[in-house]
Every structure is written in structure tokens, then in C-alpha cells.
Design a protein around this motif. Structure first.
Motif, short mmCIF file in Angstrom:
data_model
loop_
_atom_site.label_atom_id
_atom_site.label_comp_id
_atom_site.label_asym_id
_atom_site.label_seq_id
_atom_site.Cartn_x
_atom_site.Cartn_y
_atom_site.Cartn_z
N THR A 21 0.97 -1.29 -0.09
CA THR A 21 -0.04 0.03 -0.12
C THR A 21 0.90 1.21 -0.03
OG1 THR A 21 -0.22 0.08 2.57
CG2 THR A 21 -1.86 -1.22 1.23
N ALA A 22 1.92 1.03 0.81
CA ALA A 22 2.79 2.49 0.89
C ALA A 22 3.68 2.62 -0.57
CB ALA A 22 3.81 2.30 2.05
N GLY A 23 4.07 1.29 -0.94
CA GLY A 23 4.71 1.32 -2.20
C GLY A 23 3.93 1.99 -3.40
N GLY A 29 10.22 9.05 -5.18
CA GLY A 29 10.84 8.13 -6.04
C GLY A 29 11.80 7.18 -4.89
N ARG A 30 12.50 7.60 -3.87
CA ARG A 30 13.20 6.91 -2.99
C ARG A 30 12.22 5.91 -2.08
NH1 ARG A 30 17.45 11.07 -0.45
NH2 ARG A 30 15.74 12.42 -0.63
N THR A 31 10.96 6.58 -1.60
CA THR A 31 10.11 5.98 -0.91
C THR A 31 9.58 4.64 -1.83
OG1 THR A 31 9.52 8.05 0.24
CG2 THR A 31 8.01 6.25 0.55
N ALA A 32 9.18 4.91 -2.84
CA ALA A 32 8.65 3.90 -4.00
C ALA A 32 9.67 2.64 -4.01
CB ALA A 32 8.09 4.34 -5.18
N LEU A 33 11.03 3.16 -4.22
CA LEU A 33 12.19 2.15 -4.42
C LEU A 33 12.37 1.29 -3.13
CD1 LEU A 33 14.31 0.95 -6.20
CD2 LEU A 33 15.90 2.71 -5.39
N ILE A 34 12.47 1.86 -1.90
CA ILE A 34 12.78 1.29 -0.74
C ILE A 34 11.33 0.20 -0.33
CG2 ILE A 34 12.79 1.53 1.83
CD1 ILE A 34 14.48 3.97 1.31
N ALA A 82 11.61 -3.97 -0.27
CA ALA A 82 11.09 -4.51 1.15
C ALA A 82 10.12 -5.56 0.56
CB ALA A 82 10.62 -3.46 2.06
N VAL A 83 9.37 -5.34 -0.34
CA VAL A 83 8.22 -6.22 -0.80
C VAL A 83 9.03 -7.36 -1.55
CG1 VAL A 83 6.35 -6.63 -2.34
CG2 VAL A 83 6.23 -4.47 -0.92
#
Length: 281
Positions: free
Chosen positions: A32-34, A228-233, A237-238
Motif C-alpha cells: 500500500t505504501a509502495g 521516488g526513494r520511498t517507492a524504491l525502498i 522490501a516487498v
């Protein structure tokens, strides 16, 4: 034509969704976050390109998931992530492009979700995820998942902006709300299916609010880490979580029980088995 369709999208031979464990909820929140951060990042560039990417990921995910005949972690979570991205894009488009206020989009998606639940139950007489053993039930399941993602996006934005709670305030709010069905199920005997879907719906605004709080600039009540960085991390993690599940296979549903006339009968079908986390039977 019907025969060709059955070959392309074969009927399942086993459950098509994972067992509900702590890992499920962790990866669900990460998707959900990603999905929120990825969709927001794609919207920074060309909206046409962003929409094409989101639609392409969704189509790939749908084909992959519906082509496999039993649950596989990679196919399931790829589609869940794709729907998280696409659902965010659709919900944001209704607000930013069409001009529907967040209160209106929240109400709209709540009505859509309620309608899917009603049609699903009238058709199948169950909303249990342990009954996802036919193609039709799987279609109902993923339609529900899409509606929850779209609703969660609108609801999270509604609390953060319209109600003025900000992203961190929304995180706190939805964290408290998601504990309610868990406590009611564990301590007061709330029906496990009701508890599961209640918590499932809330994971979306919770995860989206976390992503927005981390990624958005301080002027918008975030910490400014960037979409972008939040999506990548989140994506990494997923991927790690899915790889763990694929290797350990700890999320494979117990095949015990029988499948007859499209329904699965399982011992202890009450959602109260030991060692399982909000287990909807």
C-alpha cells in the motif's frame, strides 16, 4: 471461444490467495505504501506515460495471477502491488482531473466496495478468502482489492487534507482504527471474516498515509524523503518479503478439507486457530 478462454485462464486447482499470517499484513502494508509512492512518482512526469505504465503493470499482473492455477507468492503480490499503483492513480485522477472533492471520492469508492461485497455474497454465499478456489470468486476477490485500494487512497487524503490532520495525524488515526477489529476478533469474538475485511480496508489508508508522511515535503506535513526513494525502498522490501515466502512457503493454505460444489470445508472454520493472525474462515 469458451474453450479457448478456459485454456488461457484455467480454473484454479487450489486456493489462489495466501494464508493470513503476520507476514501477510506486513507485506500488505508495504504494498500500500509502495503503491501510493510509485503512483505519485509517476504522476510527476507525463501523465500519459504514467497512466500507460500503471495500466501495463496491471495487465501483466492480472494475466500472471489468473494464468497460474494455485497461489504463488510472486504472482499474487505482483498483482497486489500493481493494483495499489493503479488504484492510487484512478482515485487521484477523479480528484485532481475530474475535480471531485476527497469527501466525494471517499463516498464513491465506499459505495463501490459495498456493492462488490453485496454482489459477491449473493452470488457465492461467502466472503471467506479460503473459498477463493474458482475463477469467479477470484474475480470478486480482486475487484474487492481494487476498491479497497482506491477507497483507502481517497480516505487517507480526506483525513490528511480536508480534515486537516496532516499525514502523521492520519497515520496515528488509522493505526488506532486498525487495532479495533483485531481486538474485537481476538477478545470479543467478532466474526473472523468481518474482522479480516475491516482490517484489510484500513491497511490502505494507513500504508498510504505512512508513504505520504515519509515522502512529501515538510510544507505538506511530510518529512521530505521523496516519492521516488520511498517507492524504491518499499518495492525492495516487498521483493525481500515475497522471496522469503516463496522459499519458506509458510503462506501456503493448508490443503486439508474438501472442495465440493465450489466450497471448501475446513476443520475449525471459525477464524480462531492458534498461531494465525486474524484468520478469516
Amino acid at each position: 471461444m469458451a474453450s479457448h478462454g478456459r485454456r488461457f485462464l484455467p480454473e484454479p486447482v487450489a486456493a489462489k490467495v495466501p494464508e493470513i499470517t503476520l507476514a501477510f499484513w506486513v507485506i500488505k502494508l508495504l504494498t500500500t505504501a509502495g503503491g501510493e509512492a510509485t503512483s505519485d512518482y509517476l504522476s510527476l512526469g507525463s501523465h500519459v506515460v504514467g497512466a500507460a505504465v500503471e495500466t501495463g503493470l496491471l495487465v501483466i499482473g492480472l494475466i500472471w495471477q489468473f494464468r497460474v492455477r494455485r497461489y504463488t507468492a510472486a504472482a499474487y503480490w505482483f498483482l497486489a502491488f500493481a493494483i495499489a499503483i493503479f488504484g492510487t492513480g484512478v482515485s487521484d485522477t477523479l480528484h485532481l482531473t475530474v475535480g471531485i472533492p476527497y469527501a466525494g471520492t471517499t463516498l464513491l469508492w465506499a459505495v463501490v466496495l459495498a456493492g462488490i461485497f453485496i454482489v459477491w455474497y449473493r452470488s457465492e454465499r461467502t466472503l471467506s478468502i479460503h473459498s477463493i478456489i474458482t475463477r469467479r470468486r477470484e474475480m470478486f476477490y480482486w475487484a474487492t482489492v481494487f476498491a479497497t485500494f482506491a477507497l483507502g487512497t481517497a480516505l487517507g487524503d480526506f483525513t490528511a487534507t480536508t480534515l486537516g490532520l496532516g499525514y502523521f495525524g492520519s497515520v496515528v488515526l488509522f493505526f488506532v482504527v486498525i487495532l479495533i477489529p483485531a481486538i474485537a476478533w481476538r477478545g470479543f469474538g467478532l466474526n473472523a471474516i468481518v474482522a479480516f475485511w475491516s482490517a484489510y480496508v484500513v491497511t490502505r489508508p494507513l500504508g498510504a498515509s505512512v508513504a505520504d508522511y515519509v515522502s512529501k515535503p515538510t510544507s505538506l506535513s511530510g518529512v521530505g524523503f521523496g516519492d521516488g526513494r520511498t517507492a524504491l525502498i518499499a518495492a525492495v522490501a516487498v521483493a525481500v518479503g515475497v522471496a522469503y515466502l516463496a522459499v519458506t512457503r509458510r503462506d501456503i493454505q493448508d490443503p486439508a478439507g474438501t472442495v465440493g460444489s465450489g466450497r471448501r470445508t475446513r476443520a475449525g472454520d471459525t477464524g480462531q486457530q492458534q498461531g494465525q493472525v486474524m484468520h478469516p474462515r
